[in-house]
Scaffold this active site. Structure first.
Site, PDB file in Angstrom:
ATOM      1  N   CYS A 149      -0.387   3.588  -5.952  1.00 12.43           N
ATOM      2  CA  CYS A 149      -1.310   2.515  -5.381  1.00 12.43           C
ATOM      3  C   CYS A 149      -2.646   3.108  -4.617  1.00 12.43           C
ATOM      4  CB  CYS A 149      -0.295   2.034  -4.227  1.00 12.43           C
ATOM      5  SG  CYS A 149      -1.353   1.009  -2.849  1.00 12.43           S
TER       6      CYS A 149
ATOM      7  N   GLY B 298       0.675  -1.103   0.087  1.00 15.38           N
ATOM      8  CA  GLY B 298       0.027   0.015   0.109  1.00 15.38           C
ATOM      9  C   GLY B 298       0.780   1.420  -0.021  1.00 15.38           C
TER      10      GLY B 298
HETATM   11  N1  LIG Z   1       2.472  -3.713  -2.937  1.00 18.79           N
HETATM   12  C1  LIG Z   1       1.238  -3.362  -3.046  1.00 18.79           C
HETATM   13  O1  LIG Z   1       0.949  -2.999  -2.338  1.00 18.79           O
HETATM   14  C2  LIG Z   1       0.663  -3.831  -4.555  1.00 18.79           C
HETATM   15  C3  LIG Z   1       1.207  -4.057  -5.448  1.00 18.79           C
HETATM   16  N2  LIG Z   1       0.505  -4.504  -6.764  1.00 18.79           N
HETATM   17  C4  LIG Z   1       1.184  -4.770  -7.970  1.00 18.79           C
HETATM   18  O2  LIG Z   1       0.252  -4.757  -9.158  1.00 18.79           O
HETATM   19  C5  LIG Z   1       0.530  -6.079  -9.634  1.00 18.79           C
HETATM   20  C6  LIG Z   1      -0.558  -6.569 -10.335  1.00 18.79           C
HETATM   21  O3  LIG Z   1      -1.624  -6.845  -9.113  1.00 18.79           O
HETATM   22  P1  LIG Z   1      -3.139  -7.525  -9.218  1.00 18.79           P
HETATM   23  O4  LIG Z   1      -3.491  -7.779 -10.621  1.00 18.79           O
HETATM   24  O5  LIG Z   1      -4.066  -6.850  -8.269  1.00 18.79           O
HETATM   25  O6  LIG Z   1      -2.864  -8.852  -8.597  1.00 18.79           O
HETATM   26  P2  LIG Z   1      -1.499 -10.014  -8.853  1.00 18.79           P
HETATM   27  O7  LIG Z   1      -1.001  -9.868 -10.226  1.00 18.79           O
HETATM   28  O8  LIG Z   1      -0.773  -9.791  -7.692  1.00 18.79           O
HETATM   29  O9  LIG Z   1      -2.689 -11.338  -8.433  1.00 18.79           O
HETATM   30  C7  LIG Z   1      -2.055 -12.426  -8.183  1.00 18.79           C
HETATM   31  C8  LIG Z   1      -3.205 -13.570  -7.777  1.00 18.79           C
HETATM   32  O10 LIG Z   1      -3.404 -13.551  -6.467  1.00 18.79           O
HETATM   33  C9  LIG Z   1      -4.997 -13.543  -6.569  1.00 18.79           C
HETATM   34  N3  LIG Z   1      -5.464 -12.562  -5.449  1.00 18.79           N
HETATM   35  C10 LIG Z   1      -6.320 -12.974  -4.399  1.00 18.79           C
HETATM   36  N4  LIG Z   1      -6.555 -12.111  -3.519  1.00 18.79           N
HETATM   37  C11 LIG Z   1      -5.869 -11.035  -3.902  1.00 18.79           C
HETATM   38  C12 LIG Z   1      -5.797  -9.593  -3.672  1.00 18.79           C
HETATM   39  N5  LIG Z   1      -6.231  -9.068  -2.400  1.00 18.79           N
HETATM   40  N6  LIG Z   1      -5.172  -8.681  -4.274  1.00 18.79           N
HETATM   41  C13 LIG Z   1      -4.621  -9.159  -5.584  1.00 18.79           C
HETATM   42  N7  LIG Z   1      -4.648 -10.425  -6.099  1.00 18.79           N
HETATM   43  C14 LIG Z   1      -5.357 -11.287  -5.373  1.00 18.79           C
HETATM   44  C15 LIG Z   1      -5.493 -13.095  -7.852  1.00 18.79           C
HETATM   45  O11 LIG Z   1      -6.790 -13.735  -8.054  1.00 18.79           O
HETATM   46  P3  LIG Z   1      -8.139 -12.977  -8.238  1.00 18.79           P
HETATM   47  O12 LIG Z   1      -7.669 -11.763  -9.313  1.00 18.79           O
HETATM   48  O13 LIG Z   1      -9.037 -13.854  -8.914  1.00 18.79           O
HETATM   49  O14 LIG Z   1      -8.540 -12.469  -7.111  1.00 18.79           O
HETATM   50  C16 LIG Z   1      -4.357 -13.659  -8.872  1.00 18.79           C
HETATM   51  O15 LIG Z   1      -4.561 -14.817  -9.250  1.00 18.79           O
HETATM   52  C17 LIG Z   1       1.237  -6.802  -8.745  1.00 18.79           C
HETATM   53  O16 LIG Z   1       1.826  -8.012  -8.931  1.00 18.79           O
HETATM   54  C18 LIG Z   1       2.147  -5.703  -7.782  1.00 18.79           C
HETATM   55  O17 LIG Z   1       3.207  -5.657  -8.431  1.00 18.79           O
HETATM   56  C19 LIG Z   1      -1.121  -4.548  -6.845  1.00 18.79           C
HETATM   57  C20 LIG Z   1      -1.488  -4.132  -5.492  1.00 18.79           C
HETATM   58  C21 LIG Z   1      -0.892  -3.865  -4.276  1.00 18.79           C
HETATM   59  N1  LIG Z   2      -1.347  -1.076  -4.502  1.00 20.42           N
HETATM   60  C1  LIG Z   2      -0.736  -1.060  -5.688  1.00 20.42           C
HETATM   61  N2  LIG Z   2       0.552  -0.801  -5.893  1.00 20.42           N
HETATM   62  C2  LIG Z   2       1.149  -0.913  -6.809  1.00 20.42           C
HETATM   63  C3  LIG Z   2       0.471  -0.978  -8.007  1.00 20.42           C
HETATM   64  N3  LIG Z   2       1.583  -0.849  -8.912  1.00 20.42           N
HETATM   65  C4  LIG Z   2       2.732  -0.957  -8.322  1.00 20.42           C
HETATM   66  N4  LIG Z   2       2.340  -1.142  -7.086  1.00 20.42           N
HETATM   67  C5  LIG Z   2       3.473  -1.102  -5.975  1.00 20.42           C
HETATM   68  O1  LIG Z   2       4.249   0.210  -5.936  1.00 20.42           O
HETATM   69  C6  LIG Z   2       5.550   0.107  -6.032  1.00 20.42           C
HETATM   70  C7  LIG Z   2       6.288   1.217  -6.572  1.00 20.42           C
HETATM   71  O2  LIG Z   2       6.219   2.331  -5.267  1.00 20.42           O
HETATM   72  P1  LIG Z   2       6.550   3.811  -5.695  1.00 20.42           P
HETATM   73  O3  LIG Z   2       5.815   4.423  -4.319  1.00 20.42           O
HETATM   74  O4  LIG Z   2       8.247   3.752  -5.886  1.00 20.42           O
HETATM   75  O5  LIG Z   2       6.135   4.102  -6.842  1.00 20.42           O
HETATM   76  C8  LIG Z   2       5.571  -1.128  -6.997  1.00 20.42           C
HETATM   77  O6  LIG Z   2       7.115  -1.860  -6.795  1.00 20.42           O
HETATM   78  C9  LIG Z   2       4.586  -2.006  -6.414  1.00 20.42           C
HETATM   79  O7  LIG Z   2       4.907  -2.660  -5.205  1.00 20.42           O
HETATM   80  C10 LIG Z   2      -0.701  -0.684  -8.084  1.00 20.42           C
HETATM   81  O8  LIG Z   2      -1.556  -0.592  -9.125  1.00 20.42           O
HETATM   82  N5  LIG Z   2      -1.571  -1.046  -6.779  1.00 20.42           N
END
Ligand SMILES: NC(=O)C1=CN([C@@H]2O[C@H](COP(=O)(O)OP(=O)(O)OC[C@H]3O[C@@H](n4cnc5c(N)ncnc54)[C@H](OP(=O)(O)O)[C@@H]3O)[C@@H](O)[C@H]2O)C=CC1
Ligand SMILES: Nc1nc2c(ncn2[C@@H]2O[C@H](COP(=O)(O)O)[C@@H](O)[C@H]2O)c(=O)[nH]1
Ligand SMILES: [K+]
Length: 347
Positions: A186, A181
């Site tokens: 994000c 988060g």
């Molecule tokens: N660091 C952070 O706070 C975050 C980073 N990201 C970044 O964005 C990329 C794409 O994210 P995103 O498309 O949301 O998911 P992911 O590509 O991370 O999804 C991975 C798998 O996890 C499942 N899943 C179950 N619960 C969750 C949940 N609460 N959030 C996300 N996936 C879940 C999804 O299935 P299903 O879709 O069927 O639920 C999917 O099959 C991530 O790989 C990451 O790099 C995204 C959000 C937060």
């Molecule tokens: N919740 C979400 N987090 C995301 C998404 N896309 C990327 N990320 C996360 O942010 C960092 C980069 O953070 P920054 O502050 O340096 O810009 C990245 O590595 C992911 O972990 C998203 O769509 N949702």
């Protein structure tokens, strides 16, 4: 329901207290670190900053440019195996050693990862990255990748607490990626109410990882070089940057013109933009957890990365750390209610 009363801190809640130093110049500070990783046994040295695996940050061009500064790039997962083939054929071993191959956790991801890794022995780093690293499915996937690739360096995440860091390291991760988060694009905290202040997450997760001989990446939430220094000071072995490296020539973001100005698109990997591009839209049962922004075009990433490294070198001289490795030991955070003076606008 339960409430934890301990105060958790983000970067904006602290500053680093200066300490006596014998260093005469910032040029004396060495930002290179050397790590030998727990499971893979591989040794790596370089500047432990990583461009985040986002398709408007971590392109092949970014990897080639940052490698010249000894900096890593977690190349995003949306290139095809053919595109990887072309990239690998045209790069030196040194560039490839500064590259992480990103992977999701599906069966198709597993096959693609293995195909990419088989292109060159110099590809040593794997970045397994899902939004919710608390999923049992991630732990199983890490185990499977460790079994298939015993001598590759595996990073896995994202998590924010010591228990899950330990579980991932025991399952086979060398490095755990920390941050839920805090990212600049994000919206997870708004959409779900879930998260953890990033500095505390780093401090607690580093402690857990180091206890088991693992490393962590502080991922997300750095908005300036000072935040990068605070992340290292808190114990991050690596710091991952998205927004700070977006908007450049090498970032791969689409360039658009707005009021006669050159702007670059930057979006979260869970945003509507990313899902439209890569998954044919947002699935009915879920919400986008990222946003799309337009950044002023910033030219080549060279000057930005030099500026970040210059800032961290300066931090080291303020606390008397001759090398980045010493920074954590020399860091005392003070809690504050104000940061910089913004009277003439933000830097
Ligand atoms: N660091 C952070 O706070 C975050 C980073 N990201 C970044 O964005 C990329 C794409 O994210 P995103 O498309 O949301 O998911 P992911 O590509 O991370 O999804 C991975 C798998 O996890 C499942 N899943 C179950 N619960 C969750 C949940 N609460 N959030 C996300 N996936 C879940 C999804 O299935 P299903 O879709 O069927 O639920 C999917 O099959 C991530 O790989 C990451 O790099 C995204 C959000 C937060
Ligand atoms: N919740 C979400 N987090 C995301 C998404 N896309 C990327 N990320 C996360 O942010 C960092 C980069 O953070 P920054 O502050 O340096 O810009 C990245 O590595 C992911 O972990 C998203 O769509 N949702
Ligand atoms: K990431």
């Amino acid at each position: 329901m339960r409430i934890e009363q301990d105060l958790k801190l983000g970067f904006k809640d602290v500053l680093i207290r200066p300490k006596r130093s014998t260093l005469k110049s910032r040029s004396q500070v060495d930002l290179n670190r050397q790590f030998t990783f727990k499971h893979s046994g591989k040794t790596w040295s370089g500047v432990p900053i990583i461009a985040a695996n986002m398709d408007s940050v971590a392109s092949f061009e970014m990897a080639a440019s940052l490698a010249e500064h000894n900096v890593m790039t977690a190349v995003h997962k949306h290139y095809s195996v053919e595109q990887w083939g072309e990239f690998v054929a045209n790069q030196t071993a040194d560039v490839l050693q500064h590259v992480m191959v990103s992977s999701g956790t599906s069966d198709a991801d597993f096959i693609k990862l293995s195909e990419i890794l088989s292109l060159s022995e110099d590809l040593t780093f794997i970045c397994i990255d899902i939004a919710n690293g608390y999923s049992e499915h991630l732990v199983d996937y890490v185990r499977k990748v460790r079994q298939a690739h015993p001598i590759k360096v595996i990073s896995a995440g994202n998590v924010v607490t010591g228990d899950m860091v330990e579980e991932l390291i025991i399952a086979g991760a060398d490095i755990v990626k920390v941050g839920i988060g805090p990212g600049s694009v994000c919206t997870t905290r708004v959409k779900t109410g879930v998260g953890y202040p990033q500095l505390s997450a780093i401090i607690e997760c580093a402690d857990a990882a180091h206890g088991l001989g693992g490393q962590i990446i502080g991922d997300g939430g750095c908005s300036c070089a000072g935040d990068v220094a605070k992340a290292f000071g808190g114990g991050a072995d690596f710091v991952m940057l998205g927004g700070m490296l977006a908007g450049h020539e090498e970032s791969g973001g689409e360039v658009v013109e707005q009021d006669g100005k050159k702007m670059v698109k930057f979006y979260g990997m869970s945003s509507q933009s990313a899902m439209d591009k890569h998954s044919g839209g947002v699935a009915k049962y879920r919400a986008a957890e990222g946003k799309t922004v337009l950044l002023p075009f910033r030219g080549s990433v060279d000057s930005t990365i030099s500026d970040i490294m210059g800032g961290v070198r300066s931090t080291c001289t303020y606390v008397g750390a001759a090398s980045l490795k010493e920074l954590t030991k020399r860091t005392t955070f003070i809690r504050v209610q104000e940061q910089e003076n913004n009277i003439y606008g933000k830097e």
